[in-house]
Design an enzyme around this catalytic site. Sequence first.
Site, short mmCIF file in Angstrom:
data_model
loop_
_atom_site.label_atom_id
_atom_site.label_comp_id
_atom_site.label_asym_id
_atom_site.label_seq_id
_atom_site.Cartn_x
_atom_site.Cartn_y
_atom_site.Cartn_z
N TYR A 1 61.01 2.34 -11.11
CA TYR A 1 60.18 3.30 -11.83
C TYR A 1 60.48 4.74 -11.39
CZ TYR A 1 57.88 -1.15 -12.52
OH TYR A 1 57.65 -2.47 -12.80
N THR B 1 42.73 -0.28 -4.96
CA THR B 1 41.30 -0.47 -4.66
C THR B 1 40.44 0.60 -5.33
OG1 THR B 1 41.45 0.80 -2.61
CG2 THR B 1 41.83 -1.59 -2.45
#
Length: 320
Positions: A155, A229
């Site tokens: 990426y 998270t």
Amino acid sequence: MKMKLGFVLCQLLLFIEGTSSNWEDWWTYDGISGPSFWGLLNPEWSLCNKGRHQSPIDIDPTVLLFDPYLRLIQVDKLRISGTIKNTGHSIIFEADTTPSVAKINITGGPLSYKYRFQEIHIHYGKVNSRGSEHSISGYAFPAELQMIGYNSDLYPNMTEAVRLHKNQGLVGVSVMLQSGDLSNAELRILTNQLDKIRYRGQKAHIGHLSVRELLPETDFYITYEGSTTLPGCYETITWIIMNKPIYITKQQLYALRKLKQGDEKKTKAPLADNYRPAQPLNHRVLRTNIDFRRKQGKSCPTMYQDHFYEANSPLWNTGS
Ligand SMILES: *[C@@H]1O[C@H](CO)[C@@H](O)[C@H](O)[C@H]1NC(C)=O
Ligand SMILES: *[C@@H]1O[C@H](CO)[C@@H](O)[C@H](O)[C@H]1NC(C)=O
């Protein structure tokens, strides 16, 4: 349930009118926009509620699997510059991305790809008995520092790597912060800037930080496949939890706890307690490069448990 959701949305709309019009800003770590509701706030965040490979987790030492093929983790030694900022949710250090600047690579360990270090996140509690996102046998540390990198083989940047359904997008190297008399020196470089980022949106420049030196002196770690998270809880991150803490002083923890979620005009609550609660493991494998049998000199299944009891004891916590 319908009524409850209606109520929540209504509260959120009231909340949003009074503050900001940006979706991204109005999730929190408690109450009606807290972790249990992240998946309902934005359709792009549905994994926060539906995902079954979520993070953080509580590490149960009895289910660790020794994997002899796990290698050592390599983090480039180079010092880098960047910006530390108060996002209102967390303290984040971001590496400078100017093309001419050298980049820190994270490789080895369980990783098949090369990852480029990009950010450090710090999660911490109002009191020492909580604050870390990952925990061990239910034991939480006062804080947790997470070094996040993106897969630079696949990426072009972090944004692309975390987009929905991308595979092997990120690595998160997690270091527990334990309260002690003497701080890790690199951690001090970060905490020295906290006075300048008391409020949301404030930033400070950091000149020469060695990410490598933030790691504890151990080759041992636990690894599993999980999620970011923060919303949207993207399931694209390989977590590597180092098996020893580094140290943070009372004064540094105090400085962290003085930071606010809001801006100067509307300071809101302290930033502390910015951790997501543990998520179910759902049959994922927790691998480790700690060979219990060799360490113990004999092969006995109960040693798995005994050893990790040690890991959770004061002996481990003082880093000896
Ligand atoms: C990290 O990897 C890139 C691409 O392979 C390389 O150009 C760069 O020099 C590496 N960084 C360091 C500090 O070795
Ligand atoms: C990330 O890469 C994509 C695709 O190359 C590009 O469109 C986007 O602008 C980049 N984002 C950033 C923040 O650099």
